[in-house]
Design an enzyme around this catalytic site. Structure first.
Site, PDB file in Angstrom:
ATOM      1  N   ALA B  17       2.705  47.490  38.168  1.00  0.00           N
ATOM      2  CA  ALA B  17       2.073  46.530  37.257  1.00  0.00           C
ATOM      3  C   ALA B  17       2.737  45.159  37.361  1.00  0.00           C
ATOM      4  CB  ALA B  17       2.139  47.056  35.817  1.00  0.00           C
ATOM      5  N   VAL B  18       4.065  45.129  37.439  1.00  0.00           N
ATOM      6  CA  VAL B  18       4.781  43.853  37.535  1.00  0.00           C
ATOM      7  C   VAL B  18       4.709  43.291  38.948  1.00  0.00           C
ATOM      8  CG1 VAL B  18       7.045  42.734  37.322  1.00  0.00           C
ATOM      9  CG2 VAL B  18       6.324  44.438  35.619  1.00  0.00           C
ATOM     10  N   CYS B 132      11.377  42.648  28.712  1.00  0.00           N
ATOM     11  CA  CYS B 132      10.223  41.837  28.290  1.00  0.00           C
ATOM     12  C   CYS B 132      10.302  41.391  26.832  1.00  0.00           C
ATOM     13  CB  CYS B 132       8.930  42.617  28.510  1.00  0.00           C
ATOM     14  SG  CYS B 132       8.996  44.322  27.920  1.00  0.00           S
ATOM     15  N   GLN B 159       4.209  46.420  20.941  1.00  0.00           N
ATOM     16  CA  GLN B 159       4.247  46.319  22.395  1.00  0.00           C
ATOM     17  C   GLN B 159       3.076  46.997  23.107  1.00  0.00           C
ATOM     18  OE1 GLN B 159       9.060  46.576  22.193  1.00  0.00           O
ATOM     19  NE2 GLN B 159       8.238  46.601  24.258  1.00  0.00           N
ATOM     20  N   GLY B 163       3.668  47.518  29.529  1.00  0.00           N
ATOM     21  CA  GLY B 163       5.118  47.510  29.684  1.00  0.00           C
ATOM     22  C   GLY B 163       5.650  48.821  30.236  1.00  0.00           C
ATOM     23  N   ARG B 245       5.329  51.069  20.329  1.00  0.00           N
ATOM     24  CA  ARG B 245       4.272  51.017  21.355  1.00  0.00           C
ATOM     25  C   ARG B 245       2.921  51.151  20.666  1.00  0.00           C
ATOM     26  NH1 ARG B 245       5.397  49.293  26.206  1.00  0.00           N
ATOM     27  NH2 ARG B 245       6.872  50.959  26.714  1.00  0.00           N
ATOM     28  N   HIS B 252       2.798  41.480  24.324  1.00  0.00           N
ATOM     29  CA  HIS B 252       3.676  41.977  23.267  1.00  0.00           C
ATOM     30  C   HIS B 252       3.667  40.960  22.117  1.00  0.00           C
ATOM     31  CE1 HIS B 252       5.002  45.027  25.886  1.00  0.00           C
ATOM     32  NE2 HIS B 252       6.259  44.693  26.085  1.00  0.00           N
TER      33      HIS B 252
END
Lengths: 350, 350
Positions: B17-18, B132, B159, B163, B245, B252
């Site tokens: 994802a990042v 993050c 969040q 993440g 979460r 976030h």
């Protein structure tokens, strides 16, 4: 209201999210009902609702509706309560009002049975049910208040859409489907149906519940501040709140930081909470057990977990408080009050 | 790493994802790249990724991958960083590591460019990207720290699932569809993929991100505590965190209560934030304007709103801080560091 074997009960807002739960609870708890009147706005008139195997027809709430009513449970918005509650009282009913209409009135007790039921004795016909986010917090904090005293509370909430009614539940479902289907999102209700701007709730976090006050806090946040002081009868308690609407259907969660007046032992805190009425401790990090909104749905208790000492402040405790906002946060608290009323005959001063 | 016209860049975790966001940012920002190496686990080997109109093939990350690499951006989990980052450094690369592997190491700078870029000068080959939830908070608090000092922070987070990676995004979508379709919910990833118990994230709030420590806080919460002190270079800052979460895909949000060391003027706070690099103020309650997770998605900034004086503490301020957790919270902060490195040649002490 005189002590009787069974009572005439009216539910104002019988087709709403909270009203439906009140009906279900009266049935499940076998509340001693002689006659049940289901009242709502003109729009819902004629709706059929089953109660103990019989079909009841919802009537329009009018001043005449309250003839002969012993207990009237109002949950149809502040406007309806302001126009009809005092009329119901004049006709002899005790009103348990779930709206914000009278909560801060000096002559109206604001009751959470586990915290301050005895104050209901002073009612003048109307007893207010506090805001959902306040009820679950003060229920969990009550044993700590009694043992250590409370200096300040800093709370951030994680609130379900059902707190904004059936239309808000529907909006979350519709928007979620629209996003999953790659369609444009329609926004009609949230965050505040009476205000012009709407924001998407699906897959989002909206830091606004109810209107803003001049101090930058929302009315929902100020309800937590004012109601907490009133319920504990202690204006010295400092409260800071941030209230957030989330894509959750049932169950409000709260991240609560509380500074007690005395140093505490965490084991004792746990025991106090485990023995507190209406409170269930779910707190086993090693097994990933803590309260969850989805687990709270349909249950009457307030669930507490993530209990941990603050890293810096020796008198501060952190906790996670979860409850079904339609039940302990609204319908159940109101029915609880009604059950206490008929058991203890709290109507001397009326 | 010597100053050059263009650089050999490696991305470890290029299909995550990042990693995907890092690739997109390097392209959009026209980062001066000579050669781009996309690295990942064996499983993702052979994946084709487009970069500036060319198809690049993802290779398996091995010790040999780093020959000739100037800058290596790691985002493939702590285990991969621990096994390969020091090898990359030995081969001459500067590593910008997005995992928790080295963040608290004394000889590893932990960098948020808006806050402490100058400390990157002291790197020994590895520079860590903070967590993050920490990055967006310290970026917003930096101007307040400089002007007033910070005594304590009490933060509750909201969040997004992204993440926790692509699999967590997928889990939220799948569970949401299952619930809308009235099917049983499958739980495989959240809250922590490596731990045995799984909880439903759709329409829920899970008060656990990462594993629990013995003090009852989660690792995510302790990252916020420890990293904030390290980034500001000030162990006296008190931090209490609750990390949650939620069923949000990107962005976030944070409810932040901050006690400053000096009394403040709210107008000045607003101006300081409006002039702070990387910070955008969205704060107009009268028009229902405040930062929203969905609005932050895809943007590089940290958004701040709901600014309000605390009702009780004269030096306390409440705020709502939102940012795209994959961008400023991860990929963008890493690329920002890389851009500073090549502009300022922060490699004297290596």
């Amino acid at each position: 209201m005189n002590k009787k074997l069974s009572y005439n009960v009216a539910i104002v807002g019988a087709t709403g999210a909270v009203g439906k739960q009140i009906i279900r609870l009266l049935e499940e708890r076998d509340f001693p009902i002689q006659q049940l009147k289901l009242l709502a706005s003109k729009r819902s008139k004629g709706t059929i609702v089953e109660f103990k195997g019989k079909d009841l027809v919802v009537e329009e709430a009018t001043p005449e509706s309250f003839e002969g009513v012993d207990i009237a449970l109002f949950s149809a918005g502040g406007k309806t309560s302001r126009s009809l509650a005092k009329i119901a009282v004049a006709k002899g009913a005790i009103v348990i009002d779930n709206t914000n209409a009278f909560r801060m009135d000096e002559d109206v007790p604001l009751i959470v049975p586990e915290v301050n039921m005895e104050e209901a004795k002073n009612h003048k016909g109307v007893i207010s049910n506090p805001n959902c986010s306040t009820i679950q917090m003060v229920t969990a904090l009550k044993p700590l208040y009694d043992r250590y005293g409370i200096e300040r509370i800093i709370v951030s909430t994680y609130q379900a859409v059902s707190g904004a009614g059936n239309q808000a539940i529907n909006e979350l479902i519709v928007q979620t489907k629209q996003i999953l289907d790659g369609k444009e999102v329609t926004k009609e209700i949230l965050p505040v149906s009476s205000l012009p701007k709407k924001h998407q709730i699906a897959f989002n976090a909206i830091p606004q519940i109810d209107v803003f006050e001049d101090n930058g806090f929302t009315l929902e946040e100020m309800k937590m501040v004012r109601e907490t002081k009133k319920i504990f009868g202690d204006p010295s308690i400092q409260v800071t709140a941030t209230c957030v609407r989330l894509p959750i259907i049932y169950g409000h969660s709260e991240s609560v930081y509380v500074e007690l007046k005395e140093e505490y032992d965490l084991k004792e805190v746990r025991e106090l909470l485990m023995n507190a009425p209406g409170v269930v401790v779910i707190d086993d990090p090693a097994n990933q057990e803590y309260p969850l909104a989805t687990d709270s749905a349909g249950k009457l208790d307030v669930f507490v977990g993530r209990l941990r000492r603050d890293l810096d402040h020796p008198r501060a405790l952190n906790m996670w408080i979860v409850s079904d906002n339609l039940l302990k946060g609204a319908a159940w608290n109101a029915v609880q009050i009604a059950e206490h009323l008929i058991r203890n005959d709290y109507n001397e001063s009326k």
